[in-house]
Design a protein around this motif. Structure first.
Motif, PDB file in Angstrom:
ATOM      1  N   GLY A 298     -36.921  38.479  27.055  1.00 29.40           N
ATOM      2  CA  GLY A 298     -37.677  37.605  27.948  1.00 29.40           C
ATOM      3  C   GLY A 298     -36.852  37.037  29.076  1.00 29.40           C
ATOM      4  N   ASP A 299     -35.649  37.571  29.290  1.00 27.43           N
ATOM      5  CA  ASP A 299     -34.777  37.074  30.352  1.00 27.43           C
ATOM      6  C   ASP A 299     -35.369  37.390  31.722  1.00 27.43           C
ATOM      7  N   TRP A 300     -35.031  36.564  32.708  1.00 30.62           N
ATOM      8  CA  TRP A 300     -35.474  36.764  34.088  1.00 30.62           C
ATOM      9  C   TRP A 300     -34.372  37.517  34.845  1.00 30.62           C
ATOM     10  N   TRP A 301     -34.607  38.776  35.139  1.00 29.75           N
ATOM     11  CA  TRP A 301     -33.620  39.600  35.829  1.00 29.75           C
ATOM     12  C   TRP A 301     -33.771  39.495  37.336  1.00 29.75           C
ATOM     13  N   LEU A 302     -32.633  39.520  38.018  1.00 30.47           N
ATOM     14  CA  LEU A 302     -32.600  39.488  39.475  1.00 30.47           C
ATOM     15  C   LEU A 302     -31.925  40.746  39.994  1.00 30.47           C
ATOM     16  N   ARG A 303     -32.643  41.478  40.854  1.00 27.95           N
ATOM     17  CA  ARG A 303     -32.064  42.610  41.575  1.00 27.95           C
ATOM     18  C   ARG A 303     -31.840  42.188  43.016  1.00 27.95           C
ATOM     19  N   ILE A 304     -30.663  42.478  43.538  1.00 28.52           N
ATOM     20  CA  ILE A 304     -30.333  42.219  44.938  1.00 28.52           C
ATOM     21  C   ILE A 304     -29.905  43.533  45.555  1.00 28.52           C
ATOM     22  N   ALA A 305     -30.510  43.868  46.700  1.00 26.11           N
ATOM     23  CA  ALA A 305     -30.161  45.108  47.394  1.00 26.11           C
ATOM     24  C   ALA A 305     -30.238  46.309  46.449  1.00 26.11           C
ATOM     25  N   GLU A 306     -31.311  46.337  45.651  1.00 23.32           N
ATOM     26  CA  GLU A 306     -31.622  47.462  44.757  1.00 23.32           C
ATOM     27  C   GLU A 306     -30.603  47.659  43.640  1.00 23.32           C
ATOM     28  N   ARG A 307     -29.947  46.560  43.226  1.00 18.30           N
ATOM     29  CA  ARG A 307     -29.027  46.632  42.091  1.00 18.30           C
ATOM     30  C   ARG A 307     -29.354  45.525  41.102  1.00 18.30           C
ATOM     31  N   ASP A 308     -29.304  45.845  39.815  1.00 21.32           N
ATOM     32  CA  ASP A 308     -29.442  44.806  38.802  1.00 21.32           C
ATOM     33  C   ASP A 308     -28.221  43.903  38.901  1.00 21.32           C
ATOM     34  N   PHE A 309     -28.449  42.692  39.402  1.00 22.10           N
ATOM     35  CA  PHE A 309     -27.347  41.783  39.700  1.00 22.10           C
ATOM     36  C   PHE A 309     -26.993  40.903  38.499  1.00 22.10           C
ATOM     37  N   GLY A 310     -28.007  40.444  37.778  1.00 24.56           N
ATOM     38  CA  GLY A 310     -27.768  39.566  36.641  1.00 24.56           C
ATOM     39  C   GLY A 310     -29.068  38.952  36.182  1.00 24.56           C
ATOM     40  N   TYR A 311     -28.991  37.933  35.314  1.00 26.40           N
ATOM     41  CA  TYR A 311     -30.223  37.369  34.762  1.00 26.40           C
ATOM     42  C   TYR A 311     -30.043  35.914  34.345  1.00 26.40           C
ATOM     43  N   TRP A 312     -31.185  35.218  34.366  1.00 26.30           N
ATOM     44  CA  TRP A 312     -31.272  33.885  33.793  1.00 26.30           C
ATOM     45  C   TRP A 312     -31.798  34.040  32.367  1.00 26.30           C
ATOM     46  N   PRO A 313     -31.005  33.765  31.336  1.00 22.11           N
ATOM     47  CA  PRO A 313     -31.498  33.893  29.956  1.00 22.11           C
ATOM     48  C   PRO A 313     -32.722  33.010  29.729  1.00 22.11           C
ATOM     49  N   SER A 314     -33.700  33.549  29.031  1.00 22.01           N
ATOM     50  CA  SER A 314     -34.927  32.811  28.760  1.00 22.01           C
ATOM     51  C   SER A 314     -34.657  31.517  28.003  1.00 22.01           C
ATOM     52  N   SER A 315     -33.585  31.501  27.213  1.00 26.12           N
ATOM     53  CA  SER A 315     -33.266  30.322  26.400  1.00 26.12           C
ATOM     54  C   SER A 315     -32.899  29.096  27.231  1.00 26.12           C
ATOM     55  N   LEU A 316     -32.614  29.280  28.521  1.00 26.39           N
ATOM     56  CA  LEU A 316     -32.281  28.153  29.394  1.00 26.39           C
ATOM     57  C   LEU A 316     -33.492  27.275  29.672  1.00 26.39           C
ATOM     58  N   PHE A 317     -34.696  27.856  29.527  1.00 24.49           N
ATOM     59  CA  PHE A 317     -35.893  27.208  30.035  1.00 24.49           C
ATOM     60  C   PHE A 317     -36.866  26.824  28.929  1.00 24.49           C
ATOM     61  N   SER A 318     -37.712  25.854  29.258  1.00 21.53           N
ATOM     62  CA  SER A 318     -38.847  25.523  28.409  1.00 21.53           C
ATOM     63  C   SER A 318     -40.118  26.045  29.061  1.00 21.53           C
ATOM     64  N   LEU A 319     -40.428  25.565  30.253  1.00 20.48           N
ATOM     65  CA  LEU A 319     -41.656  25.964  30.946  1.00 20.48           C
ATOM     66  C   LEU A 319     -41.597  27.400  31.454  1.00 20.48           C
ATOM     67  N   LEU A 320     -40.432  27.850  31.871  1.00 24.44           N
ATOM     68  CA  LEU A 320     -40.282  29.218  32.391  1.00 24.44           C
ATOM     69  C   LEU A 320     -39.946  30.222  31.289  1.00 24.44           C
ATOM     70  N   SER A 321     -39.928  29.776  30.062  1.00 21.12           N
ATOM     71  CA  SER A 321     -39.595  30.708  28.996  1.00 21.12           C
ATOM     72  C   SER A 321     -40.669  31.771  28.822  1.00 21.12           C
ATOM     73  N   ASN A 322     -41.897  31.455  29.246  1.00 15.83           N
ATOM     74  CA  ASN A 322     -42.996  32.412  29.128  1.00 15.83           C
ATOM     75  C   ASN A 322     -43.298  33.086  30.462  1.00 15.83           C
ATOM     76  N   SER A 323     -43.746  32.306  31.446  1.00 13.10           N
ATOM     77  CA  SER A 323     -44.128  32.866  32.736  1.00 13.10           C
ATOM     78  C   SER A 323     -44.011  31.786  33.799  1.00 13.10           C
ATOM     79  N   ALA A 324     -44.122  32.185  35.072  1.00 13.03           N
ATOM     80  CA  ALA A 324     -44.149  31.233  36.182  1.00 13.03           C
ATOM     81  C   ALA A 324     -45.600  30.937  36.539  1.00 13.03           C
ATOM     82  N   SER A 325     -45.841  29.764  37.113  1.00 12.28           N
ATOM     83  CA  SER A 325     -47.197  29.403  37.540  1.00 12.28           C
ATOM     84  C   SER A 325     -47.367  29.494  39.048  1.00 12.28           C
ATOM     85  N   SER A 326     -46.274  29.674  39.780  1.00 12.29           N
ATOM     86  CA  SER A 326     -46.379  29.862  41.227  1.00 12.29           C
ATOM     87  C   SER A 326     -45.145  30.578  41.760  1.00 12.29           C
TER      88      SER A 326
END
Length: 413
Positions: A298-326
Motif C-alpha cells: 500500500g506504499d505511495w510510489w513516486l516516479r520522476i522523469a519516468e523512473r521509480d524514484f522512491g516511496y512514502w510507506p503507507s505506515s507513515l499515514f492514517s488518513l492516506l493509508s487507504n486513498s486520497a480524497s483530492s
C-alpha cells in the motif's frame, strides 16, 4: 564597613545611588551577555547534532558546479530508517504492482544505467554508484537561515489557507480534482526559474495528494521551487514533501526528516533542475507520477522523469493509508507585502496564462487513478485562485492548463 544602599544620611545618598547604578546595573548587563552566550552555544550544539543526523556517512561525495555537495549514501543507511516505524523496514526496490495498463519499459528500471530524462548540475562531476542514493549535503548556514534546527525543511500551513501562522500571505492558482477516491495521479510540469522579490518569499509549482479536511489531513507532494531562505540561492530545485498531521509536527521536505524511502541513485531532491524553459523558446518539462501499490504494502510510489524514484510507506499515514480524497496541481507563492505592496515574486514563467504557448507556464497530461483504479483525466475539477489579478489559471482542456503571473502590476498594486 560598607553601608546598605539607602541607609546613609541624605547628603551621602546621591553618592551611594551613583555607586549602586554604576556597579549593579552594569553587572546585570554582563549577566544578560552571559545568557546570550549560553544560548548561542546551545543553538550551536543543536545545529551540530542536527547536521550529524541529516548528513549520513558518504561512500562518495560529488561537488556540484552550483556549489552543492552531493553525498552518495548507502541505501540502507538513508535518513528514512531513523523513523521509529521504519526501524525494521525492508526496502522495496520496485513496487509489487503497477496501475492498470501501465508497465514501465526495461530502460527505466531503477537498476539501469541509462540517462534520466532531465539533468542536474552535479551529474557533470560524477554519479553515485549502485547501492547508494544521492543526498544534497545540509550545511550549517542552511539551518541558521531556518531560525532553528527543528524548523529546517518544515511547512507551517496548508495550501488552502491564505495566511500562515507567521502572518505571511500565500497566493495560489490551483486546479483541484475531488469527489472520488484517488490512488494516484500524473502530471507533466513546465520547468521555469521564477524570480522572487525577497529572500523570505518562495515560488513553487507542484502537486498535492491529500486526505482529510482543513482540521486534520495527510498530504504527499512534489514539484519544483525557488526558495532562497531554504536553499541559499535563487535556482529552481526539485523537492518532495509529506505530513500526516496537517504540517503541525510531522513531515518535511526531501530527506530532511525520516520517512520517504529513496531507491534511485541518479536523482537528488533539493538539487537544482536544469535547463529551464525560455520565454518564446524551448519548453522544458518534468513528469511526476504517483501511484499506490495496492497489491503490495500500500506504499505511495513516486516516479520522476519516468523512473521509480522512491516511496512514502503507507505506515507513515492514517488518513492516506487507504486513498486520497483530492488531488491538486498548480502554483503557490508567498507574499510578505513589503512596504504594504503586493510582491513581485513570479509564479510559473512570471507571465499570465493568457499569453499562451511558449510564454505561460503549464501543466499537461493530467490524470488521476480513481476509485475504480482507472487512470483518467480530471472530471470533477475546479479552480482555486486567490487573486486572479496577480496570478491566474486558465483550463485549456480537461488534462491541460496554463497558470502563473508576475505578481505586482497595475491591476495588482
Amino acid at each position: 564597613m560598607a553601608l546598605p544602599c539607602g541607609s546613609e544620611m541624605r547628603w551621602l545618598r546621591v553618592v551611594k545611588m551613583t555607586f549602586c547604578l554604576f556597579f549593579i546595573i552594569p553587572m546585570s548587563s554582563v549577566g544578560n551577555r552571559n545568557t546570550n552566550t549560553i544560548f548561542s552555544k546551545k543553538q550551536k550544539l543543536e545545529i551540530q547534532q542536527q547536521l550529524k543526523r541529516l548528513n549520513k556517512p558518504a561512500l562518495k561525495s560529488i561537488e556540484s558546479p552550483d556549489g552543492d555537495i552531493i553525498d552518495c549514501v548507502d541505501i540502507n543507511k538513508q535518513p528514512a530508517f531513523d523513523h521509529p516505524l521504519l526501524k525494521n523496514h525492508t526496502i522495496q526496490m520496485r513496487p509489487s504492482s503497477y496501475p492498470k495498463g501501465f508497465s514501465p519499459d526495461e530502460s527505466n528500471d531503477v537498476s539501469s544505467n541509462s540517462e534520466p530524462k532531465f539533468s542536474q548540475p552535479w551529474h557533470l562531476n560524477g554519479r553515485c554508484p549502485e547501492g547508494t542514493i544521492p543526498i544534497r549535503r545540509t550545511k550549517e548556514e542552511d539551518l541558521l537561515r531556518a531560525g532553528s534546527a527543528a524548523n529546517y525543511g518544515r511547512k507551517k500551513h496548508h495550501f488552502i489557507l491564505s495566511t500562515d501562522n507567521a502572518g505571511i500571505i500565500h497566493e495560489h492558482a490551483v486546479l483541484v480534482e475531488d469527489g472520488d477516491k484517488y490512488y494516484g495521479m500524473l502530471a507533466n510540469m513546465n520547468v521555469w526559474n521564477p524570480k522572487t522579490m525577497d529572500s523570505n518569499e518562495f515560488s513553487i509549482s507542484q502537486f498535492w495528494m491529500t486526505a482529510g479536511d482543513s482540521a486534520d489531513f495527510d498530504t504527499i507532494e512534489a514539484g519544483i521551487t525557488v526558495d532562497d531562505n531554504l536553499y541559499g540561492d535563487y535556482q529552481t530545485r526539485l523537492f518532495t514533501y509529506w505530513t500526516d498531521d496537517g504540517y503541525k509536527r510531522t513531515g518535511c521536505r526531501n530527506l530532511d526528516c525520516p520517512g520517504f524511502v529513496q531507491v534511485n541513485n541518479q536523482i537528488a531532491t533539493g538539487a537544482t533542475v536544469t535547463p529551464y524553459s525560455s520565454y518564446g523558446g524551448d519548453q522544458r518539462t518534468l513528469e511526476f507520477y504517483v501511484y499506490k501499490d495496492i497489491d503490495g504494502n500500500g506504499d505511495w510510489w513516486l516516479r520522476i522523469a519516468e523512473r521509480d524514484f522512491g516511496y512514502w510507506p503507507s505506515s507513515l499515514f492514517s488518513l492516506l493509508s487507504n486513498s486520497a480524497s483530492s488531488v491538486q496541481w498548480g502554483g503557490e507563492v508567498t507574499n510578505i507585502m513589503l512596504g504594504d505592496k503586493h510582491t513581485t515574486t513570479q509564479m510559473g514563467s512570471g507571465h499570465f496564462p493568457e499569453e499562451g504557448p511558449g510564454k505561460a507556464s503549464f501543466f499537461n497530461t493530467l490524470n488521476v487513478i480513481d476509485g475504480k483504479t482507472v487512470q483518467r483525466p480530471p472530471w470533477n475539477s475546479h479552480t482555486v485562485i486567490t487573486n486572479p489579478n496577480c496570478y491566474n489559471l486558465i483550463v485549456n482542456s480537461e488534462d491541460f492548463f496554463y497558470y502563473g503571473g508576475p505578481g505586482r502590476n497595475p491591476n495588482c498594486p
